[in-house]
Design an enzyme around this catalytic site. Structure first.
Site, PDB file in Angstrom:
ATOM      1  N   LYS A 181      -1.223  -1.040  -4.060  1.00  0.00           N
ATOM      2  CA  LYS A 181      -2.068  -0.005  -4.050  1.00  0.00           C
ATOM      3  C   LYS A 181      -1.080   0.987  -3.971  1.00  0.00           C
ATOM      4  CE  LYS A 181      -5.610   2.863  -1.384  1.00  0.00           C
ATOM      5  NZ  LYS A 181      -6.680   1.920  -0.056  1.00  0.00           N
ATOM      6  N   TYR A 215       1.050  -1.200   0.098  1.00  0.00           N
ATOM      7  CA  TYR A 215      -0.287   0.215   0.026  1.00  0.00           C
ATOM      8  C   TYR A 215       0.919   1.134  -0.249  1.00  0.00           C
ATOM      9  CZ  TYR A 215      -3.659   3.150   1.845  1.00  0.00           C
ATOM     10  OH  TYR A 215      -4.441   4.212   2.100  1.00  0.00           O
TER      11      TYR A 215
END
Length: 300
Positions: A167, A138
């Site tokens: 992400k 992330y």
């Protein structure tokens, strides 16, 4: 080392975790998941920033994954965020997520303690090995302080077991292109900035993960489906509608997750207040929030 091909694409709400009486409101959690599935989402990103994951206990995070996986019942994919200050704690939660039935895990890079690239790699390697399943990083430098260059992305990605993608919550579309140009055959990248989903998809993102997807799911799905169909004009129109809602969100002082929880409340999904130290949305501002949303055609 060869990398597994990504198996998840599309629109994944960064799922809000409902709270009630000091704990997780499982009944509302199931209701929210069902609403978003009915609106056409393709999966869920649970226990992330929007879900107050860092403010929950390990047991609460494990239980949220179990509930979501059970409610989804194979209709969509579930990525469990397992980020923590401690690499060992994050690794333990990765094992929890796998046992709970998640399809993949994700983690932010090391937080609080500043570490170099070697620490970044060690953290993600520890999680990826423990997870023994597809693992996403992330990437959100505005909150973690970790900013990688294009070549650094390429270096660490090739060395971390089970790392299948990112992400990507960042506005640098050139860096996203750089990553995909070098690694696009081995990884997938989810766009993480709701207001820039269209730009991310054009650049090559496999889908999006975002907080406003909780309540404007259908509009976000419209962007993705239009892009899949090659209808750029329709995608632009849907992104414009989505950004009007994001603009309302940014205009309220409470901002962020507190305002988003208030939006869901106005829609009939009372997900409670965020966990401290986040401050709840003021009740006396709810009428103004409703009016602003109605002004852009939302809630009607």
């Amino acid at each position: 080392m060869s990398k597994p091909q990504f198996v998840i694409r599309g629109i994944l709400p960064a799922l809000m975790t409902p709270f009630k009486d000091g704990g997780v409101d499982e009944k509302m959690l199931k209701k929210l998941v069902r609403f978003q599935l009915d609106q056409g989402c393709h999966g869920f990103f649970v226990n992330g920033s929007t879900g107050d994951g860092f403010l929950m206990t390990r047991e609460e995070r494990r239980r949220v994954v179990e509930v979501v996986v059970s409610e989804v019942a194979g209709q969509a994919k579930v990525i469990a965020h397992v980020g923590a200050v401690s690499s060992d704690e994050a690794a333990a939660m990765a094992v929890d997520a796998r046992k709970a039935g998640a399809d993949a895990v994700a983690s932010v890079p090391p937080i609080y303690y500043p570490v170099e690239l070697e620490g970044f790699e060690l953290h993600m390697r520890t999680i990826g090995v423990a997870a023994d399943m597809p693992t996403y990083c992330y990437y959100i430098p505005a909150l973690t302080g970790h900013a990688l260059g294009g070549d650094q992305f390429v270096e660490v990605t090739q060395r971390i077991p089970n790392l299948v993608g990112f992400k990507y919550t960042h506005s640098d579309m050139f860096l996203l292109w750089w990553i995909l140009d070098a690694l696009g055959d081995r990884i997938s990248v989810f766009n993480g900035s709701d207001q820039m989903l269209l730009q991310g998809l054009i650049t090559g993102a496999c889908g999006g993960i975002g907080s406003t997807y909780n309540y404007q799911t259908r509009t976000i799905v419209d962007i993705y489906e239009a892009m899949q169909a090659g209808d750029l004009e329709k995608a632009r129109e849907a992104q414009w509608r989505a950004n009007q809602v994001v603009q309302v969100l940014f205009r309220f002082k409470a901002g962020g997750v507190a305002t988003e929880r208030a939006i869901l409340k106005l829609m009939g999904y009372d997900v409670g207040a965020p966990r401290p130290p986040k401050v709840p949305f003021p009740d006396d501002e709810l009428p103004a929030l409703r009016k602003a949303l109605e002004g852009v055609g939302f809630l009607q």
